[in-house]
Design a protein around this motif. Structure first.
Motif, PDB file in Angstrom:
ATOM      1  N   ALA A   1      10.470 -15.744 -57.773  1.00 49.54           N
ATOM      2  CA  ALA A   1       9.759 -16.892 -57.188  1.00 49.54           C
ATOM      3  C   ALA A   1       8.290 -16.768 -57.510  1.00 49.54           C
ATOM      4  O   ALA A   1       7.757 -15.657 -57.604  1.00 49.54           O
ATOM      5  CB  ALA A   1       9.966 -16.943 -55.677  1.00 49.54           C
TER       6      ALA A   1
ATOM      7  N   LYS B   1      13.106 -21.573 -61.239  1.00 41.83           N
ATOM      8  CA  LYS B   1      12.516 -20.695 -60.225  1.00 41.83           C
ATOM      9  C   LYS B   1      11.758 -21.491 -59.156  1.00 41.83           C
ATOM     10  O   LYS B   1      11.025 -22.432 -59.475  1.00 41.83           O
ATOM     11  CB  LYS B   1      11.559 -19.706 -60.905  1.00 41.83           C
ATOM     12  CG  LYS B   1      12.282 -18.769 -61.864  1.00 41.83           C
ATOM     13  CD  LYS B   1      11.375 -17.646 -62.388  1.00 41.83           C
ATOM     14  CE  LYS B   1      12.183 -16.743 -63.327  1.00 41.83           C
ATOM     15  NZ  LYS B   1      11.379 -15.621 -63.856  1.00 41.83           N
TER      16      LYS B   1
ATOM     17  N   ILE C   1      14.188 -20.641 -49.884  1.00 39.15           N
ATOM     18  CA  ILE C   1      14.867 -20.054 -51.051  1.00 39.15           C
ATOM     19  C   ILE C   1      16.243 -19.541 -50.654  1.00 39.15           C
ATOM     20  O   ILE C   1      17.245 -19.766 -51.343  1.00 39.15           O
ATOM     21  CB  ILE C   1      14.024 -18.899 -51.636  1.00 39.15           C
ATOM     22  CG1 ILE C   1      12.703 -19.453 -52.194  1.00 39.15           C
ATOM     23  CG2 ILE C   1      14.802 -18.160 -52.724  1.00 39.15           C
ATOM     24  CD1 ILE C   1      11.698 -18.383 -52.606  1.00 39.15           C
TER      25      ILE C   1
END
Ligand SMILES: NC(=O)C1=CN([C@@H]2O[C@H](COP(=O)(O)OP(=O)(O)OC[C@H]3O[C@@H](n4cnc5c(N)ncnc54)[C@H](O)[C@@H]3O)[C@@H](O)[C@H]2O)C=CC1
Ligand SMILES: NC(=O)C1=CN([C@@H]2O[C@H](COP(=O)(O)OP(=O)(O)OC[C@H]3O[C@@H](n4cnc5c(N)ncnc54)[C@H](O)[C@@H]3O)[C@@H](O)[C@H]2O)C=CC1
Ligand SMILES: NC(=O)C1=CN([C@@H]2O[C@H](COP(=O)(O)OP(=O)(O)OC[C@H]3O[C@@H](n4cnc5c(N)ncnc54)[C@H](O)[C@@H]3O)[C@@H](O)[C@H]2O)C=CC1
Ligand SMILES: NC(=O)C1=CN([C@@H]2O[C@H](COP(=O)(O)OP(=O)(O)OC[C@H]3O[C@@H](n4cnc5c(N)ncnc54)[C@H](O)[C@@H]3O)[C@@H](O)[C@H]2O)C=CC1
Lengths: 367, 367, 367, 367
Positions: free
Chosen positions: D75, D97, D329
């Motif tokens: 990330a 990403k 995420i």
């Protein structure tokens, strides 16, 4: 970069605060010595495991001796109840390991005396967790006074007031028994330490210590709800302090007002990023207390933020403590407040307790 | 409309304030009895004449006996130094005339005791000039407490702090000699009276009274610069008061904080139109001290202004006193605070002075 | 001592305030010219009589012509609704009598233009009742700016906010109809006048004027509840003002913040005895807004009280106006703010109303 | 416990803040996903190396492509100047990403539009760094409004004011050129985002954008020093915002006042642990703005400290952001504010810039 394994005793309120601080301090202060969360200890293996996972320690135990003895644990943080402080610290010093101990230092004056002796005999770094005095604002207040900016201090008023027991129906718990858990044991140390830091030693005190709600749902209350003391500092200043856990409406009433012959300072932790400062040497028409917002011009602020007024918080105080502890370990130099300083706080408390019973002034040097 | 001739002794700070108040009070409060500025008395004929002209009195004199004896003077206001209070009041009562006396009541406990006796023997209206407790905010604070809105009071902290002698180079004057002109004589009475009004009688005190700057340009200082006292109220509340004329930065630090089992109140005369009030019986997330701005919903505000937050000032307090004095005269009913109340304040002061000397707790009932 | 008979039109909110002020002003300011409450006029004879008795006037009438024409009435105070201002003022000037007129000056721009013409043609003293700018704090703010203490002004933010119509259920009354009674007519003038006094003339405005609650119990609302305007001052400063009678929680939100190249000023009438002042030319670590408490060092404070921080209130502002009006009459010198100044305020308002309709910037000089 | 490698672009002011946040967030929030400081990128290899050591990253680079492409970097946090945001984000999304981008989103409206498109096409988590709205106080303000506690909002006033360019002698730097670095680019986004969060979409604006000091030592200034805009929200509320980097005395003047038909809210980031709340539905005599100190009863406070009033600071806001980013995420759920939200902020800014040039109201939907 040099590393050190940290062992923390306790994973509650302060155990967590120190675990977070040790995670962040390297990046914040670019410390020479880098901490590694090596082991956490709590009352049960289950809770210790839970803390390990949550805070990111390598290992967990429910036996403080395991923690203290572990070869990978290079420094100990005691964040467990006051009754545990002494034996853990003594064991750590016996092994030559630096110790950071949460306030108050031990559960009694006898405890803290023994802890000072052990610390000094060992030559190890030893430090007590008086975090509030480490805000940029309070550090700057100390500096202003030390630099003579307010002249000779004539009056000090301090308080540490909260209201978590203000409700008479709040139930009795372990917090409502044992001197070390009462207001004098739990809250007073922070402000007494501040007073000593800001003005220097106290010469004598005259105190009243009181249990307001003697019985609560679930049992009797055997320690104090609030207390006040008049005091005289060695530098001649007159003072007063008040401590309370029944101060309805006050959440973090760590506050002081200091009067000098040239100026004055006021501070309240509930607005911890502001320091009020008055100077007498200005034209009468434009004199007034100025509200200084902390910023990079004040001690230990810049590493947290480049912008003034952006503010630091409770957790940041613990990070500053962590930096000081690590740097003492690295350099081998003593760091204020040492166990001796923590013991000096306890001496004032002991004098106050005696005074409250005898209704007489008590000199600190007798304790 | 019924009229009454007012005679004022003194044309200085307070003499003027009362003259203005008597000019305005009729229009402000639509009083049944209307005052007429009949005669002013000052130390010299010249100054008395000057005051007559400036404030609009009919006549002037430099002999207080002339003032007191004048048949057109129906009520006396004593606004001269404490040493003069007693004989003037006694003479007025002997003639059956109502007396308003500035604080403190007389220059000593003996004075005020004699003044109470004379007042009560005469049956005349008698009142003491504690003006600060008459703001809408402080009147409302009294009401909140009396109505039980903050529950049982557990803690009281009061102060009356100013800084007109903070500068060590400020010269010695008559104000720096004589107990009645020191901080305990001059400033303490206001806050002690407030404490009695808000919480009821004080049971005992433990005090420290101190001269900070014992010598000033022009001479020695023989009275006190600041003083503190711990106190216990008859209702069981613990308390503390502080009084100072050397409180650098404080201009009108008549301030109190009162903690109860259900709520709390905070007030500072430097922002006299705001009262801070905390209630415990609200959801935790929305609890907080609320800043109440005084307005028509509060005692004695509406006659000054129909709009809330528009504010009253120092002079308005004296106008409220004038209304109370006139209405007591008209109705013949006693008005708080009477001379007895003023004497009760002096008893607390006397106990505090004794306590400071003996370093022991003193019960008020012994004074 | 020279006397003058005062005639007041209106015995309501402001009529009373002026009656009280005229009763007190002589004693407060030791004015050369002493006012006598000669006659009061109200809508009905009954109410006029009631005001006469309550405030202490000699006589009462329900016909403003009687008041204006009375030979013993030497000066007129207009404290009646905006619709009445013009004809009364014109009649008074025709007789050569000084006039004090409450804000706003007349009910329209046409009114105020005519009133200026009449005033200037007569050569009589003429003054408008913008009282808030007369607090010691705001007078001192003007002085700080004029003396260059904050450098060149770059930004001005002003507001006049109250909440007497915040409740949507508050009923419709005469106040909810007529431009002159809306927020722009009733509240804006005070702050616009402040802006002109503090920074000088406004060059242009861009405004939004709005009725928030178009219908209320009892009828339709035909004037505005709140309004904002961006403005540009002739000195180049950018500015913004906001006016509201629906500003929930605000009681006397006459407040301004002024930024300069060397310093800044902040003021809020809800704490009218404090002025906040920031100076850039100090060490970074001790810079901050200082809270200056008004006292004898500030304009027009000392006559009310010798002690700083003791505070003045709403009524005291009207007493200061009375002093200024009397002294203008006595000396024959014009006193700020004259009718022309009041008209200049109305011009800004008119430009704002036009701007709000056209959604374009409007230059003041076109009005 | 699941781990993710974090790559941070930039090691300055915000790069450090995010590095610290990622070090602490796991312990503070017991996050399911644990970050690892994998790589830092800066303009030069030397500075990148320095940051690596200081903050505790595994590796360092001076090429952002290396950072983005590195397989261990799971990330990306973009904490570099606005000009760099777009291409880095696009590259990261192309690789699937997640990206956290500091405010403002890109250097122009075209940038942010492209970034939204790239983000949405990729389906990756995307988030913008508006940290101030994440204090417990501001989160709670949002909740109070959403819950209807202040009724319908009628007025919003917001500002973001600082004074780092108040001194006309402060030299020209890269910060004084380029729209994206001016006040509208740099400071306005925070408060516009707050306005959108608190009240919902803005319908139209009328703005003034200005360079106060067009030339500074070292060169010409080509972007704006301060700006104001009137605005209308889609919910009908009227509003105003002001942004300044020349607001002498203001350090972190992120402040708002919100008026509703039932209550009101006031907040100033300079005292970030207090929220002022007024309710109309209380007895008139006890109404007032209450000062709520943040505590465990407020959003995201408890993980930092169990005690109310103990306070959070600037760095803690970034830790809250880190928790939100990681949890998005982990769960794959979008987290406010997304790139689209950041773009919506930019649209308001673009409309304001156009409005300032054309001196006309501009509808946001046209941008
Ligand atoms: N500096 C500050 O601001 C504060 C300091 N403190 C101090 O920190 C210390 C800890 O207090 P809290 O964190 O509030 O307590 P807590 O009750 O939240 O946590 C205590 C922890 O100690 C562990 N523990 C207790 N006895 C143990 C034993 N015999 N062996 C191993 N683990 C044991 C418990 O399992 C628990 O994890 C106390 O000395 C207290 O006075 C507490 C709160 C604030
Ligand atoms: N309530 C309050 O806020 C205040 C009360 N006071 C009290 O008011 C009283 C007067 O104090 P100030 O007005 O400050 O004093 P001051 O010094 O301003 O005025 C005293 C006045 O008394 C006159 N005077 C003195 N001795 C006299 C005599 N033997 N015969 C006739 N006239 C005489 C003087 O000529 C002068 O006009 C004192 O008791 C003081 O404690 C004073 C200030 C504030
Ligand atoms: N400077 C300030 O702070 C304030 C100024 N004002 C201004 O003062 C003026 C008066 O307002 P308020 O006192 O609030 O009004 P009010 O309604 O309280 O009193 C108005 C008075 O005028 C009298 N009146 C009305 N029409 C009359 C007529 N045709 N002939 C004779 N008497 C008449 C009424 O009998 C009443 O006594 C207005 O211009 C208002 O804008 C009002 C409030 C505050
Ligand atoms: N949320 C907030 O409170 C704040 C947000 N910001 C935002 O954060 C971002 C960064 O600002 P600051 O940290 O103040 O800047 P800074 O100047 O302190 O740091 C910028 C960093 O980016 C690096 N960098 C610049 N160009 C690069 C390139 N082409 N390749 C690799 N590295 C490069 C520099 O080496 C430096 O480490 C900006 O978008 C700014 O608007 C800045 C301050 C506060």
């Amino acid at each position: 970069m040099a590393q050190i394994g940290i062992g923390i005793l306790g994973g509650g309120y302060m155990g967590k605060a120190h675990a977070v601080a040790m995670s962040a301090v390297g990046a914040v202060f670019n410390t020479a010595l880098r901490p590694r969360l090596e082991m956490v200890c709590a009352s049960s293996q289950a809770s210790a495991e839970r803390y390990r996972g949550a805070y990111g320690f390598e290992r967990a135990t429910d036996d403080w001796r395991v923690l203290v003895n572990d070869p990978k644990v290079g420094a100990i943080i005691i964040a467990s109840p006051q009754e545990t402080h002494r034996e853990v610290a003594e064991a750590a010093f016996a092994l030559g390991k630096p110790v950071f101990c949460e306030k108050p230092l031990g559960a009694s004056l006898a405890d803290s005396a023994a802890m000072v002796a052990a610390a000094e005999a060992s030559g190890c770094v030893n430090m007590v967790g008086f975090n509030y005095i480490r805000t940029p604002a309070s550090q700057f207040a100390r500096k202003l006074i030390a630099d003579g900016e307010i002249g000779d201090v004539t009056w000090f008023r301090g308080e540490h007031t909260e209201d978590f027991y203000a409700d008479p129906e709040a139930p009795a718990t372990w917090r409502t028994t044992g001197d070390a858990n009462g207001t004098m044991g739990d809250l007073a140390p922070h402000m007494i330490n501040a007073a000593l830091a800001l003005l220097g030693p106290v010469d004598r005190v005259m105190a009243e210590v009181e249990t307001v709600h003697a019985s609560r749902p679930g049992g009797e209350v055997t320690n104090d709800d609030h207390a006040q003391m008049m005091c005289r500092f060695e530098n001649g200043a007159m003072g007063h302090m008040y401590f309370s856990r029944v101060a309805t409406g006050r959440k973090m009433g760590y506050a002081y007002e200091i009067t000098g012959t040239k100026g004055a300072i006021r501070f309240d932790q509930e607005d911890q990023n502001a320091l009020w400062f008055y100077r007498m040497d200005e034209p009468e028409a434009t004199r007034g207390f100025r509200k200084i917002l902390t910023g990079p011009a004040h001690p230990d602020y810049r590493p947290f933020c480049q912008g003034p007024g952006h503010g630091t918080g409770y957790q940041d105080q613990i990070i500053i403590e962590a930096r000081d502890f690590l740097s003492a370990i690295e350099t081998g130099e003593a760091v204020w407040p040492t166990f001796r300083n923590g013991h000096d706080v306890n001496r004032v408390i002991a004098a106050a307790m005696t005074s409250s019973g005898s209704k007489t002034w008590q000199e600190i040097k007798a304790f």
